[in-house]
Design an enzyme around this catalytic site. Structure first.
Site, PDB file in Angstrom:
ATOM      1  CG  HIS A  64      -0.526   0.384   2.481  1.00  0.00           C
ATOM      2  ND1 HIS A  64       0.250   1.915   2.700  1.00  0.00           N
ATOM      3  CD2 HIS A  64       0.427   0.033   3.185  1.00  0.00           C
ATOM      4  CE1 HIS A  64       0.331   1.633   4.570  1.00  0.00           C
ATOM      5  NE2 HIS A  64       0.797   0.658   4.624  1.00  0.00           N
ATOM      6  CB  CYS A  65       1.716   3.952  -1.679  1.00  0.00           C
ATOM      7  SG  CYS A  65       0.469   3.748  -3.221  1.00  0.00           S
ATOM      8  CD  GLU A  66      -1.581  10.373   1.221  1.00  0.00           C
ATOM      9  OE1 GLU A  66      -1.690  11.221   1.226  1.00  0.00           O
ATOM     10  OE2 GLU A  66      -0.372  10.974   0.133  1.00  0.00           O
TER      11      GLU A  66
END
Length: 286
Positions: A191-193
């Site tokens: 995941h990222c933001e």
């Protein structure tokens, strides 16, 4: 000789009759004389539509041979067409409830924040041996707050990242399809933001290297079961802040404007190449 005699001779000329059945051929053989005067027999079974026996020559059938790897590839493609929710290594089904990640990344499987929360709280421990949460946001974002137990990897650290996850040796053989396989899984969650670009980039970079490493035992993979966290850290923190360490720092937080500029400059060339590769891998559904 008169003209009338010539007419009579022409009218009396007749071609010899063709060989009769049972007369010209004996036992499916015919005889011929070689230039040396020796007699030899030649089977006429090689002739189609044998006028003596009425039999036709059977044409040979050719079957293309396939290598073991080619057969494994064909079987994997067939299983992916016929079995819904099958893993990319065609061994069994996904263990977590998933959905496709949309048109931008059609080959990636996503889980929602509730599923990840269940995983963290041990509700899938009967099926999952281990899981690693890969947070690929910039360091200042990660330091500002992250999911409990997540590890942070930066753009530009691709060699270190791949070495930390993948062994140097390929699998010994392709996996066998078996729905009854109850062996616990080792899974990865990226995941990222927002899980819109950086998370998918790392996901596909690992998958691409995994495929290269195991190209001779396709569809074998060291990590067949990878997931993308739908809507990223922002959505997870909104719903499960108690499962996070710290708070939520946005990438465009004005307090970290200089940090963002430095990180983007550092990862610009690496990220661009990865995005291009991600598109190609996605179209191949690998």
């Amino acid at each position: 000789v008169s003209r009338n005699s010539l007419v009579e001779l022409k009218a009396g000329f007749k071609r010899p009759d063709p060989p009769q059945v049972g007369g010209g051929c004996q036992g499916g053989k015919k005889r011929r004389v070689t230039p040396g005067g020796l007699m030899c027999e030649r089977s006429i079974s090689l002739q189609e539509n044998n006028p003596c026996t009425g039999a036709s020559r059977k044409k040979p059938s050719f079957v293309r041979s396939h290598s073991e790897n080619e057969l494994s590839i064909m079987k994997s493609c067939q299983l992916k067409e016929e079995v819904e929710d099958i893993l990319p290594d065609s061994s069994r089904l996904y263990v977590l409830p998933t959905f496709a990640s949309g048109s931008k990344h059609p080959s990636l499987r996503s889980i929602n924040c509730g599923t990840l929360a269940d995983l963290i709280m041990g509700r899938h421990k009967n099926n999952v041996e281990s899981f690693r949460i890969v947070d690929v946001r910039y360091k200042f974002e990660y330091d500002g707050g992250h999911i409990r137990g997540a590890e942070n990897w930066q753009h530009g650290e691709d060699d270190q990242f791949l070495s930390a996850f993948l062994p140097s040796a390929p699998l010994p053989a392709p996996p066998q399809y078996c729905l009854e396989n109850t062996e616990k899984r080792n899974i990865l969650i990226f995941h990222c933001e927002f899980s819109s670009q950086r998370g998918p980039d790392f996901y596909m970079k690992l998958r691409e290297r995994d495929r290269q490493l195991n190209k001779d035992v396709y569809p074998g993979l060291h990590y067949p079961e990878c997931y993308l966290l739908h809507l990223g850290y922002k959505e997870f923190f909104k719903n499960f802040p108690d499962l996070c360490t710290g708070n939520y720092t946005e990438m465009i937080d004005p307090r970290h404007e200089n940090d963002l500029r430095k990180m983007r400059a550092k990862s610009k060339s690496w990220s661009g190449g990865t995005v291009a590769r991600t598109g190609r891998m996605g179209r191949l559904h690998l």
